[in-house]
Design a protein around this motif. Structure first.
Motif, mmCIF file in Angstrom:
data_model
loop_
_atom_site.group_PDB
_atom_site.id
_atom_site.type_symbol
_atom_site.label_atom_id
_atom_site.label_comp_id
_atom_site.label_asym_id
_atom_site.label_seq_id
_atom_site.Cartn_x
_atom_site.Cartn_y
_atom_site.Cartn_z
ATOM 1 N N UNK A 1 0.848 -1.203 0.000
ATOM 2 C CA UNK A 1 0.000 0.000 0.000
ATOM 3 C C UNK A 1 0.880 1.249 0.000
ATOM 4 N N UNK A 2 1.932 1.235 0.814
ATOM 5 C CA UNK A 2 2.850 2.388 0.840
ATOM 6 C C UNK A 2 3.579 2.495 -0.490
ATOM 7 N N UNK B 1 4.186 8.700 -7.379
ATOM 8 C CA UNK B 1 2.982 9.433 -7.786
ATOM 9 C C UNK B 1 3.027 10.881 -7.316
ATOM 10 N N UNK B 2 4.178 11.279 -6.778
ATOM 11 C CA UNK B 2 4.346 12.659 -6.333
ATOM 12 C C UNK B 2 3.448 13.035 -5.164
ATOM 13 N N UNK B 3 2.965 12.039 -4.409
ATOM 14 C CA UNK B 3 2.086 12.346 -3.271
ATOM 15 C C UNK B 3 2.917 12.838 -2.092
ATOM 16 N N UNK B 4 2.431 13.842 -1.411
ATOM 17 C CA UNK B 4 3.086 14.313 -0.203
ATOM 18 C C UNK B 4 2.819 13.332 0.926
ATOM 19 N N UNK B 5 3.535 13.511 2.065
ATOM 20 C CA UNK B 5 3.389 12.575 3.191
ATOM 21 C C UNK B 5 1.941 12.398 3.649
ATOM 22 N N UNK B 6 1.179 13.483 3.673
ATOM 23 C CA UNK B 6 -0.202 13.386 4.185
ATOM 24 C C UNK B 6 -1.073 12.529 3.260
ATOM 25 N N UNK B 7 -0.943 12.784 1.960
ATOM 26 C CA UNK B 7 -1.747 12.025 0.993
ATOM 27 C C UNK B 7 -1.314 10.557 0.971
ATOM 28 N N UNK B 8 -0.001 10.346 1.107
ATOM 29 C CA UNK B 8 0.496 8.957 1.108
ATOM 30 C C UNK B 8 -0.061 8.200 2.312
ATOM 31 N N UNK B 9 -0.036 8.856 3.466
ATOM 32 C CA UNK B 9 -0.557 8.226 4.680
ATOM 33 C C UNK B 9 -2.056 7.928 4.540
ATOM 34 N N UNK B 10 -2.802 8.864 3.971
ATOM 35 C CA UNK B 10 -4.245 8.668 3.796
ATOM 36 C C UNK B 10 -4.513 7.469 2.878
ATOM 37 N N UNK B 11 -3.693 7.359 1.834
ATOM 38 C CA UNK B 11 -3.860 6.222 0.907
ATOM 39 C C UNK B 11 -3.614 4.903 1.633
ATOM 40 N N UNK C 1 2.410 3.194 11.739
ATOM 41 C CA UNK C 1 2.257 4.459 11.006
ATOM 42 C C UNK C 1 1.949 5.591 11.990
ATOM 43 N N UNK C 2 1.076 5.292 12.940
ATOM 44 C CA UNK C 2 0.658 6.335 13.895
ATOM 45 C C UNK C 2 1.846 6.857 14.703
ATOM 46 N N UNK C 3 2.847 5.996 14.893
ATOM 47 C CA UNK C 3 4.014 6.405 15.685
ATOM 48 C C UNK C 3 5.042 7.203 14.879
ATOM 49 N N UNK C 4 4.858 7.277 13.569
ATOM 50 C CA UNK C 4 5.848 7.980 12.729
ATOM 51 C C UNK C 4 5.466 9.454 12.593
ATOM 52 N N UNK C 5 6.456 10.343 12.459
ATOM 53 C CA UNK C 5 6.155 11.774 12.307
ATOM 54 C C UNK C 5 5.289 12.027 11.069
ATOM 55 N N UNK C 6 4.501 13.100 11.137
ATOM 56 C CA UNK C 6 3.546 13.397 10.061
ATOM 57 C C UNK C 6 4.232 13.615 8.715
ATOM 58 N N UNK C 7 5.521 14.030 8.726
ATOM 59 C CA UNK C 7 6.186 14.314 7.440
ATOM 60 C C UNK C 7 6.944 13.095 6.889
ATOM 61 N N UNK C 8 6.639 11.903 7.417
ATOM 62 C CA UNK C 8 7.316 10.684 6.924
ATOM 63 C C UNK C 8 6.939 10.435 5.460
ATOM 64 N N UNK C 9 7.943 10.221 4.633
ATOM 65 C CA UNK C 9 7.686 9.992 3.202
ATOM 66 C C UNK C 9 7.116 8.591 2.975
ATOM 67 N N UNK C 10 6.550 8.383 1.787
ATOM 68 C CA UNK C 10 5.992 7.076 1.436
ATOM 69 C C UNK C 10 7.067 5.995 1.487
ATOM 70 N N UNK C 11 8.268 6.342 1.045
ATOM 71 C CA UNK C 11 9.356 5.350 1.035
ATOM 72 C C UNK C 11 9.707 4.940 2.474
ATOM 73 N N UNK C 12 9.755 5.940 3.364
ATOM 74 C CA UNK C 12 10.071 5.624 4.767
ATOM 75 C C UNK C 12 8.926 4.850 5.419
#
Ligand code: MRU
Length: 383
Positions: free
Chosen positions: A97-98, A104-114, A143-154
């Motif tokens: 899923x990640x 797809x050029x998604x920012x951290x927030x959109x990646x997390x939502x996906x 996921x909840x424990x990771x900072x909000x700016x975590x990239x999709x790769x991370x």
């Protein structure tokens, strides 16, 4: 199926890009080894390979999953099945899923939502086995424990670490269940239902691990395997695993279990579970409840073997367990062969619930719960 148990080992199939017949390292095409149900190949950008259990015992084929849709389809179609194994598939599905968001050029927030939206699709692919939601929720907690700016790769990297941990834990749990169960398994022949072996888990299995551990310790017996209508997990999968291991297995139609128990030949019945409630009611493959009633009627001990991830202590009664109902065609045309007239309906629950009072003991990785009670469950599970 070939009556001598001489199973075609490795039929080459058409060249589909989503399939492989190369098991690679850890592959178990040799008699005497256990198969494995699924594995992750590569780093977090890698792929999940699932042994397609719908093809067994005819041949070994792996499905290559590079996206969540393929994993969800494999779980729904029982290509991967068994409570612990679908949990592990769900955990690896979260890595995919990640990965779906990468590029797809998604920012951290959109990646997390996906990823969280995909989590729900994975967790609900099948409703009865609690291990599936349990494993996906472990990934969601990461996921909840990771900072909000975590990239999709991370995100994918962290989810792979968790999925691998769940997979490795399951291997250890299976070993412990096998050990605890073998210590209490009565001498004599054993009756089991559905498939609870390596195919159904990330390790050696649950109920079947008890049987194989006892065998490996030098005990000798015959395993009677209920065919397990309508999808034949007993005859297609359990018998296949036992033949691989060189353990004598006799397949019977589900309806013959009462007669077999009446002969006095069976020392114990042992099965797995998909969800066990706080009071010890246990959901397992359809037909298990009837088997427990028959075992009780004939004074034969009935055991359930399951890891702690199969317990759902949030619910008390088995009546609260959601029971999956599957397609009518599985009953009306088993394996694609019409077995009922057009116009007939079918009742096809995939699971039933065995009340705690019929269960002599629940074998977990932490020890055996016997007699089965709320208190004993809490004590053994340490909750
Ligand atoms: O529908 P299935 O084949 O997934 O059902 C599996 C079972 O009922 C097993 O007995 C259970 O998941 C325990 S597997 C260790």
């Amino acid at each position: 199926m070939n009556q001598k148990g001489d199973i075609p080992r490795f039929q080459a199939k058409e060249n589909s890009p989503a399939r492989t017949n190369s098991g690679g390292e850890g592959d178990s095409r040799n008699r005497g080894m256990s198969p494995f149900s699924l594995r992750w190949v590569g780093d977090a950008a890698g792929q999940l390979e699932i042994l397609d259990q719908t093809r067994l015992p005819g041949g070994l084929e792996w499905i290559v999953c590079r996206d969540v849709d393929t994993v969800v389809e494999a779980i729904k179609a029982l290509r991967v099945r068994g409570a612990p194994a679908i949990g592990i598939a769900g955990a690896y599905g979260m890595v995919l899923a990640a990965g779906e968001t990468a590029g797809h050029g998604l920012g951290p927030e959109a990646a997390r939502a996906h990823v969280l939206a995909r989590a729900e699709e994975l967790a609900t692919a099948r409703p009865t086995a609690v291990n599936l939601r349990w494993a996906v929720e472990r990934a969601v907690a990461v996921i909840a424990d990771l900072p909000a700016d975590t990239t999709a790769v991370a995100l994918a990297d962290a989810l792979l670490v968790e999925a691998r941990a769940i997979h490795a834990e399951d291997r250890r749990l299976c070993e412990a269940i096998g050990r605890h169960g073998a210590a209490i398994l009565p001498a004599g022949d054993i009756l089991t239902h559905c498939n609870t072996g390596a195919l159904a888990t990330g390790g050696a299995g649950t109920a079947l691990a008890v049987i194989t551990t006892a065998w490996d310790a030098g005990r000798r017996f015959t395993v009677f395997a209920d065919e397990t209508r309508p999808l034949l997990q007993g005859s297609r999968l359990t018998a296949w695993e036992l033949v691989q291991r060189g353990i004598p297995v006799t397949v019977l139609v589900d309806a013959a279990a009462g007669h077999l128990l009446a002969t006095g030949r069976i020392a114990a019945v042992i099965v797995g579970a998909d969800r066990i409630t706080a009071c010890g009611d246990a959901a397992n493959k359809i037909g298990t409840y009837g088997l427990a009633v028959l075992a009780e009627a004939h004074g034969v001990p009935f055991f359930v073997a399951a890891p702690s991830s199969t317990f759902d202590l949030a619910i008390d009664s088995g009546k609260e367990i959601p029971i999956e109902e599957r397609a009518a065609e599985e009953v009306l045309a088993p394996l694609g062969v019409p077995a009922a007239p057009e116009g007939a309906n079918a009742f096809n629950p995939a699971f039933d619930v065995t009340p705690a009072r019929l269960i002599r003991g629940i074998i977990t990785e932490k020890g055996v719960i016997s007699p089965v009670s709320r208190e004993a469950i809490r004590e053994v599970l340490g909750g």
